[in-house]
Scaffold this motif. Structure first.
Motif, mmCIF file in Angstrom:
data_model
loop_
_atom_site.group_PDB
_atom_site.id
_atom_site.type_symbol
_atom_site.label_atom_id
_atom_site.label_comp_id
_atom_site.label_asym_id
_atom_site.label_seq_id
_atom_site.Cartn_x
_atom_site.Cartn_y
_atom_site.Cartn_z
ATOM 1 N N LEU A 91 0.960 -1.290 0.126
ATOM 2 C CA LEU A 91 -0.069 -0.018 -0.008
ATOM 3 C C LEU A 91 0.946 1.204 -0.064
ATOM 4 C CD1 LEU A 91 -2.643 -1.120 2.758
ATOM 5 C CD2 LEU A 91 -2.721 -1.259 0.154
ATOM 6 N N PRO A 92 0.376 2.571 -0.646
ATOM 7 C CA PRO A 92 1.168 3.598 -0.531
ATOM 8 C C PRO A 92 1.586 4.030 1.020
ATOM 9 C CG PRO A 92 -0.847 3.858 -1.910
ATOM 10 C CD PRO A 92 -0.874 2.437 -1.167
ATOM 11 N N VAL A 93 0.613 3.877 1.852
ATOM 12 C CA VAL A 93 0.876 4.213 3.261
ATOM 13 C C VAL A 93 0.724 2.946 4.130
ATOM 14 C CG1 VAL A 93 -0.006 5.274 5.445
ATOM 15 C CG2 VAL A 93 -0.087 6.420 3.000
ATOM 16 N N SER A 94 1.700 2.337 4.672
ATOM 17 C CA SER A 94 1.650 0.991 5.180
ATOM 18 C C SER A 94 1.349 0.961 6.516
ATOM 19 C CB SER A 94 3.107 0.449 4.916
ATOM 20 O OG SER A 94 4.067 1.131 5.950
ATOM 21 N N GLY A 106 -5.529 1.613 2.655
ATOM 22 C CA GLY A 106 -5.867 1.202 1.309
ATOM 23 C C GLY A 106 -7.356 1.591 0.946
ATOM 24 N N ASP A 107 -7.622 1.155 -0.184
ATOM 25 C CA ASP A 107 -9.107 1.287 -0.644
ATOM 26 C C ASP A 107 -10.209 0.480 -0.004
ATOM 27 O OD1 ASP A 107 -8.171 3.266 -2.119
ATOM 28 O OD2 ASP A 107 -7.612 2.161 -3.900
ATOM 29 N N GLU A 108 -9.857 -0.723 0.848
ATOM 30 C CA GLU A 108 -10.930 -1.741 1.079
ATOM 31 C C GLU A 108 -11.104 -1.921 2.589
ATOM 32 O OE1 GLU A 108 -9.620 -3.911 -2.857
ATOM 33 O OE2 GLU A 108 -8.979 -4.389 -1.148
ATOM 34 N N VAL A 109 -10.176 -1.470 3.326
ATOM 35 C CA VAL A 109 -10.182 -1.643 4.739
ATOM 36 C C VAL A 109 -10.534 -0.389 5.613
ATOM 37 C CG1 VAL A 109 -8.821 -2.551 6.636
ATOM 38 C CG2 VAL A 109 -8.693 -3.826 4.594
ATOM 39 N N THR A 110 -11.437 -0.605 6.477
ATOM 40 C CA THR A 110 -11.736 0.716 7.286
ATOM 41 C C THR A 110 -11.723 0.325 8.860
ATOM 42 O OG1 THR A 110 -13.115 1.655 5.541
ATOM 43 C CG2 THR A 110 -13.175 2.770 7.694
ATOM 44 N N LEU A 111 -11.194 1.018 9.831
ATOM 45 C CA LEU A 111 -11.359 0.641 11.320
ATOM 46 C C LEU A 111 -12.444 1.531 11.700
ATOM 47 C CD1 LEU A 111 -9.733 -0.974 13.426
ATOM 48 C CD2 LEU A 111 -8.622 1.300 14.178
ATOM 49 N N PHE A 112 -13.072 0.624 12.559
ATOM 50 C CA PHE A 112 -14.236 1.625 13.208
ATOM 51 C C PHE A 112 -13.880 1.498 14.951
ATOM 52 C CE2 PHE A 112 -15.873 1.554 9.042
ATOM 53 C CZ PHE A 112 -16.785 2.605 9.015
ATOM 54 N N HIS A 113 -14.117 2.384 15.610
ATOM 55 C CA HIS A 113 -14.280 2.012 16.962
ATOM 56 C C HIS A 113 -14.945 3.415 17.771
ATOM 57 C CE1 HIS A 113 -11.030 5.004 17.799
ATOM 58 N NE2 HIS A 113 -10.435 4.712 16.860
ATOM 59 N N VAL A 153 -13.493 -3.234 8.833
ATOM 60 C CA VAL A 153 -14.629 -3.479 7.668
ATOM 61 C C VAL A 153 -13.777 -3.599 6.422
ATOM 62 C CG1 VAL A 153 -16.539 -2.508 6.702
ATOM 63 C CG2 VAL A 153 -16.338 -2.113 9.040
ATOM 64 N N ILE A 154 -14.123 -4.768 5.640
ATOM 65 C CA ILE A 154 -13.626 -4.969 4.530
ATOM 66 C C ILE A 154 -14.721 -4.707 3.260
ATOM 67 C CG2 ILE A 154 -12.630 -6.561 2.733
ATOM 68 C CD1 ILE A 154 -12.366 -7.242 6.506
ATOM 69 N N ASP A 155 -14.754 -3.781 2.435
ATOM 70 C CA ASP A 155 -15.782 -3.527 1.447
ATOM 71 C C ASP A 155 -15.212 -4.648 0.147
ATOM 72 O OD1 ASP A 155 -16.739 -1.264 2.291
ATOM 73 O OD2 ASP A 155 -15.202 0.015 1.830
#
Length: 258
Positions: A91-94, A106-113, A153-155
């Motif tokens: 990923l551009p930002v690791s 990345g474009d597909e993974v998001t963290l929620f809390h 969350v994985i889109d």
């Protein structure tokens, strides 16, 4: 060819001289005049940045599994299979620290809390074990945790829902490592029109092969109005723990006709 050999020899000679120069500077640093030492430090920092970048890229390219690999075991009869980009390529930002809710890696993974103060880090890491099929993994470090929920969350891509029917079984396979036991739940979400179907499964972390299947026959999904799908990985009691997802893959197959 002789010219190339001479050029290669000169480059190696220059590299050795530069190495000797910096080795001597390191040995003499405790006695070097401060103005000179300050200049050396500035140059050394610039040099270190480029060396670290070279080492990072070289380690990534030379290690196995091969970057971009989509190789993994798929169930017989699967009509769609997918490994998200985070586990497939760099990923551009690791990574990121003190991760805020809704942060994307990345474009597909998001963290929620819902932490008041985040003490979480996310980082993409390079897999190098023989057993790994995925080139990369995801490491999550959780220190103090004052929230009530934590999820990744994985889109899923459009291909996941193209032609999706209630007779489909959607499967998720993963490899999980953790410092201490915790519970992880997988919740599949399928949006169809104004409604969203949800199916929850607990990951069998005690088993060697961690796999869950979602049977869409038990949903009220409107096949003609399916728009998108995503999956929540929900972590229960994550405080003071490190969780590594070495691989994460999805596939779907139609249920055998009776």
């Amino acid at each position: 060819m002789a010219g190339l050999s001479s050029l290669r020899f000169l480059r190696e000679l220059v590299a050795k001289r530069v190495l000797r120069r910096w080795a001597k500077a390191a040995r003499d640093a405790k006695d070097t005049d401060l103005p000179v030492l300050r200049r050396q430090r500035s140059v050394a920092r610039d040099l270190r940045f480029h060396l670290n970048e070279l080492i990072h890229v070289a380690d990534s390219r030379l290690a196995l599994p091969v970057i971009g690999s989509t190789s993994f075991r798929k169930p017989q009869g699967a009509d769609w299979a997918w490994r998200p980009q985070l586990w497939r390529g760099p990923l551009p930002v690791s990574g990121m620290s003190t991760v805020q809710s809704k942060s994307r890696l990345g474009d597909e993974v998001t963290l929620f809390h819902d932490c008041a103060f985040s003490e979480l880090t996310l980082r993409q890491l390079r897999n190098t074990r023989e057993a790994d099929l995925a080139p990369f993994g995801l490491r999550m470090d959780v220190f103090k945790f004052d929230g009530s929920f934590l999820s990744v969350v994985i889109d899923l891509p459009p291909e996941a829902v193209h032609g999706l029917k209630r007779r489909h079984l959607l499967r998720m396979d993963t490899i999980v490592e953790m410092e201490k036991p915790l519970e992880i739940f997988a919740r599949l979400n399928i949006r169809h029109g104004p409604n969203t179907e949800q199916i929850v499964r607990e990951l069998p972390l005690h088993e060697e092969d961690i796999m869950v299947e979602f049977d869409l026959a038990y949903t009220k999904m409107n096949e003609k109005r399916v728009e998108r799908a995503w999956l929540d990985l929900i972590f229960e009691g994550p405080e003071m723990n490190q969780v590594i997802l070495r691989d994460l893959t999805f596939s779907r197959r139609p249920r055998a006709e009776l």
